[in-house]
Design an enzyme around this catalytic site. Structure first.
Site, PDB file in Angstrom:
ATOM      1  N   ASN A   1      80.634 114.944  94.514  1.00 10.48           N
ATOM      2  CA  ASN A   1      81.958 115.459  94.156  1.00 10.48           C
ATOM      3  C   ASN A   1      82.055 115.898  92.713  1.00 10.48           C
ATOM      4  OD1 ASN A   1      83.301 114.910  96.720  1.00 10.48           O
ATOM      5  ND2 ASN A   1      82.934 112.773  96.200  1.00 10.48           N
TER       6      ASN A   1
ATOM      7  N   ALA B   1      84.290 123.782 103.816  1.00 11.91           N
ATOM      8  CA  ALA B   1      85.420 124.626 103.412  1.00 11.91           C
ATOM      9  C   ALA B   1      86.130 124.104 102.170  1.00 11.91           C
ATOM     10  CB  ALA B   1      86.406 124.766 104.564  1.00 11.91           C
ATOM     11  N   GLY B   2      85.871 122.852 101.841  1.00 10.19           N
ATOM     12  CA  GLY B   2      86.602 122.215 100.735  1.00 10.19           C
ATOM     13  C   GLY B   2      86.304 122.877  99.397  1.00 10.19           C
TER      14      GLY B   2
ATOM     15  N   ARG C   1      55.270 137.270  81.507  1.00 14.39           N
ATOM     16  CA  ARG C   1      56.552 137.754  82.021  1.00 14.39           C
ATOM     17  C   ARG C   1      56.366 138.399  83.390  1.00 14.39           C
ATOM     18  NH1 ARG C   1      58.378 141.353  77.298  1.00 14.39           N
ATOM     19  NH2 ARG C   1      60.027 141.894  78.766  1.00 14.39           N
TER      20      ARG C   1
ATOM     21  N   ARG D   1      86.619 118.802  91.592  1.00 14.62           N
ATOM     22  CA  ARG D   1      86.076 117.940  90.539  1.00 14.62           C
ATOM     23  C   ARG D   1      84.748 118.412  89.960  1.00 14.62           C
ATOM     24  NH1 ARG D   1      86.083 112.241  93.123  1.00 14.62           N
ATOM     25  NH2 ARG D   1      86.278 113.382  95.083  1.00 14.62           N
TER      26      ARG D   1
HETATM   27  C1  UD1 Z   1      85.958 112.043 104.949  1.00 16.26           C
HETATM   28  C2  UD1 Z   1      86.289 111.072 106.074  1.00 16.26           C
HETATM   29  C3  UD1 Z   1      86.057 109.644 105.610  1.00 16.26           C
HETATM   30  C4  UD1 Z   1      84.618 109.481 105.139  1.00 16.26           C
HETATM   31  C5  UD1 Z   1      84.298 110.525 104.075  1.00 16.26           C
HETATM   32  C6  UD1 Z   1      82.824 110.478 103.766  1.00 16.26           C
HETATM   33  C7  UD1 Z   1      88.099 112.163 107.312  1.00 16.26           C
HETATM   34  C8  UD1 Z   1      89.539 112.165 107.606  1.00 16.26           C
HETATM   35  N1  UD1 Z   1      87.658 111.257 106.453  1.00 16.26           N
HETATM   36  O1  UD1 Z   1      86.865 111.772 103.921  1.00 16.26           O
HETATM   37  O2  UD1 Z   1      86.310 108.747 106.658  1.00 16.26           O
HETATM   38  O3  UD1 Z   1      84.409 108.192 104.644  1.00 16.26           O
HETATM   39  O4  UD1 Z   1      84.614 111.847 104.550  1.00 16.26           O
HETATM   40  O5  UD1 Z   1      82.546 111.295 102.662  1.00 16.26           O
HETATM   41  O6  UD1 Z   1      87.372 112.957 107.857  1.00 16.26           O
HETATM   42  N2  UD1 Z   1      86.446 119.798 104.785  1.00 16.26           N
HETATM   43  C9  UD1 Z   1      86.721 121.032 105.356  1.00 16.26           C
HETATM   44  N3  UD1 Z   1      88.000 121.350 105.641  1.00 16.26           N
HETATM   45  C10 UD1 Z   1      89.031 120.519 105.412  1.00 16.26           C
HETATM   46  C11 UD1 Z   1      88.758 119.258 104.826  1.00 16.26           C
HETATM   47  C12 UD1 Z   1      87.458 118.930 104.538  1.00 16.26           C
HETATM   48  O7  UD1 Z   1      85.814 121.817 105.594  1.00 16.26           O
HETATM   49  O8  UD1 Z   1      90.163 120.892 105.709  1.00 16.26           O
HETATM   50  C13 UD1 Z   1      85.065 119.453 104.496  1.00 16.26           C
HETATM   51  C14 UD1 Z   1      84.816 119.258 103.019  1.00 16.26           C
HETATM   52  O9  UD1 Z   1      84.403 120.471 102.402  1.00 16.26           O
HETATM   53  C15 UD1 Z   1      83.715 118.226 103.015  1.00 16.26           C
HETATM   54  C16 UD1 Z   1      83.968 117.430 104.283  1.00 16.26           C
HETATM   55  O10 UD1 Z   1      84.780 118.235 105.094  1.00 16.26           O
HETATM   56  O11 UD1 Z   1      82.435 118.815 103.099  1.00 16.26           O
HETATM   57  C17 UD1 Z   1      84.649 116.094 103.997  1.00 16.26           C
HETATM   58  O12 UD1 Z   1      85.876 116.352 103.374  1.00 16.26           O
HETATM   59  P1  UD1 Z   1      86.453 115.417 102.259  1.00 16.26           P
HETATM   60  O13 UD1 Z   1      87.754 115.915 101.809  1.00 16.26           O
HETATM   61  O14 UD1 Z   1      85.412 115.158 101.245  1.00 16.26           O
HETATM   62  O15 UD1 Z   1      86.681 114.097 103.125  1.00 16.26           O
HETATM   63  P2  UD1 Z   1      87.115 112.705 102.619  1.00 16.26           P
HETATM   64  O16 UD1 Z   1      88.563 112.712 102.347  1.00 16.26           O
HETATM   65  O17 UD1 Z   1      86.219 112.268 101.548  1.00 16.26           O
END
Ligand code: UD1
Ligand code: CA
Length: 463
Positions: free
Chosen positions: A227, A10-11, A332, A15
């Site tokens: 990222n 969902a993120g 083509r 970057r």
């Molecule tokens: C998370 C972990 C961290 C780990 C890291 C590895 C947590 C709190 N932390 O951190 O311990 O070392 O991943 O990469 O979990 N996402 C959602 N919805 C949200 C937030 C995130 O779907 O509300 C998804 C993102 O799209 C991504 C994944 O979850 O695919 C991880 O999210 P991200 O924000 O990258 O986590 P980190 O802060 O890096």
């Protein structure tokens, strides 16, 4: 045990600096999310659930497949919140594998090992970890002196001692479904980021005396998260190497594997030799014993065995066996080339079929045509298929001969063994076995060269 994979995607991926949702960015021709889904499926997950948020519609449109469930997370309130959004579709029992949509290098083999570990340890939660010399940014794996997993602490919440820990959280977990469902609601957002951390589930489970454990990954590359576009290119490099090695181990030769670009779905027969600069993409299938020369681009095309392609571009087309293409040919879309054919330099083919044994050795355009077997298309022949408004199709039957520098103004039909003399423009049917000569009669002017020479000399003398 029933296995469900839950993929967090969902993120936003700010970057990446892109209009495209992060998980749709491609690594060797396949989206990162698709790579993760494939690994999940390959590890034995029967049900796959994806949590979508940013660019949800596009992600669903481009990834949707039968049996795949999407759930929405409207606001990204943290990884724990993301899983909570999927709670209603998760099974009551069995195993839930949680993965991230931006870790395209994870393999089914590693996930299988991880699941086996989780099942054999009879854990309620297992975390896939890695040892990083530079753990900055990752959640740290906190263990007691006996090495038992206690909790995961995020970088922003870690104290100086915890920051020194080199074992990090990959963001991939195995949960017992019942425990996951029961504990999800206990997560709070009382932390440095004000987010609901999925990682809190470790401490919650430990406090309830459920069994937890950490499983270090053998190959750290596999948990690499993407990222930025720099990391995307790095992931692509690793994936490319894997793909090329897979093909080489299956008998495909590569003169310089670092300069060969093969997408995930491409199939190649053994004893095919590939030279630098080749780009093979989409659903391309190359037969056995082919030569794919330098700087070829072949996309969504099928190449028969024993065929040689040199410095050419082939898109959405089919080429038969023992055929020779190029150098500098351009096939083509919707071109279908037979066996033992020669398509030589600077020949362009579009939406045309060319029968077995035919030749177009140099400098021609064959568009919208059906060319039979053993036809010779001379140098400089043009299939004039467009009148400025409409496209027309032409037919050239078996054993016909189209002389050099002829124009075939479509729609036109050259019957079997019809001959078109060099320099002729054809606008009507050429009947079977006839020769059509359509060029102005030559005039012969004696002494022309001499005269010109004289004129030149006189001009010089005047100056
Ligand atoms: C998370 C972990 C961290 C780990 C890291 C590895 C947590 C709190 N932390 O951190 O311990 O070392 O991943 O990469 O979990 N996402 C959602 N919805 C949200 C937030 C995130 O779907 O509300 C998804 C993102 O799209 C991504 C994944 O979850 O695919 C991880 O999210 P991200 O924000 O990258 O986590 P980190 O802060 O890096
Ligand atoms: Ca984050």
């Amino acid at each position: 045990m029933r296995k469900t994979a839950l993929i967090l995607a969902a993120g936003q991926g700010t970057r990446m600096k892109s209009e495209t949702p992060k998980v749709l960015h491609k690594v060797c021709g396949r989206s990162m999310l698709k790579h993760v889904l494939d690994a999940a499926e390959g590890s034995g997950a029967e049900q796959n659930v994806v949590v979508v948020g940013h660019g949800a519609d596009e992600v669903i449109e481009k990834t949707g497949a039968p049996g795949l469930t999407f759930v929405h997370q409207k606001q990204q309130l943290g990884t724990g919140h993301a899983v909570l959004m999927a709670e209603h579709v998760l099974p009551e029992e069995g195993l839930v594998l949680v993965l991230c949509g931006d870790t395209p290098l994870i393999t089914k083999e590693t996930l299988k090992e991880f699941i086996t570990y989780h099942e054999e340890a009879e854990n309620s939660v297992s975390v896939l970890t890695a040892i990083f010399e530079e753990p900055y940014g990752y959640g740290r794996i906190v263990k007691d002196p006996e090495g038992r997993l206690l909790k995961i602490v995020e970088e922003k919440d870690a104290d100086p001692e915890e920051k020194k820990i080199k074992e990090i959280n990959s963001g991939m977990y195995c949960f017992d479904a019942a425990s996951l469902k029961a504990n999800l609601k206990k997560i709070t957002n009382d932390n440095a980021q004000g987010e609901y951390y999925l990682t809190d589930l470790i401490e919650i489970a430990v406090k309830q005396e459920e069994k937890t454990g950490a499983y270090p990954v053998k190959n750290r590359e596999e948990i690499m998260g993407v990222n930025t576009r720099v990391q995307l290119a790095a992931a692509e490099g690793i994936m490319r190497k894997r793909i090329n090695e897979k093909h080489m181990l299956a008998g495909v030769g590569m003169v310089d594997p670092e300069a060969v670009y093969i997408e995930t779905d491409v199939e190649i027969g053994k004893d095919t030799l590939i030279y630098p600069g080749a780009i093979l993409s989409g659903k391309t299938i190359i037969g056995e014993g082919c030569v794919i020369g330098q700087n070829c681009r072949i996309e969504n095309s099928v190449i028969g065995e024993g065929t040689e392609v040199q410095s050419s571009t082939i898109i959405d087309s089919k080429v038969g066996k023992d055929t020779s293409i190029g150098p500098y040919a351009y096939l083509r879309p919707k071109s279908s080339i037979g066996n033992d054919v020669k398509i030589g330099d600077f020949v362009e083919v579009k939406n045309a079929s060319i029968g077995d044994g035919s030749k177009a050795s140099h400098l021609s355009y064959i568009g919208d045509a059906d060319v039979g077997k053993d036809v010779n298309i001379g140098c400089g022949v043009v299939f004039v298929n467009y009148d400025g408004v409409n496209k027309f199709r032409s037919t050239v039957e078996d054993e016909a001969f189209i002389g050099s520098n002829s124009n075939l103004v479509a729609p036109v039909h050259v019957e079997k063994r019809g001959y078109v003399a060099a320099g002729t423009t054809i606008t009507r049917k050429v009947a079977e076995g006839t020769l059509v000569v359509g060029r102005p009669k030559e005039r012969v002017i004696q002494g022309w060269g001499e005269r010109k020479m004289k004129e030149k000399k006189e001009k010089k003398n005047v100056k």
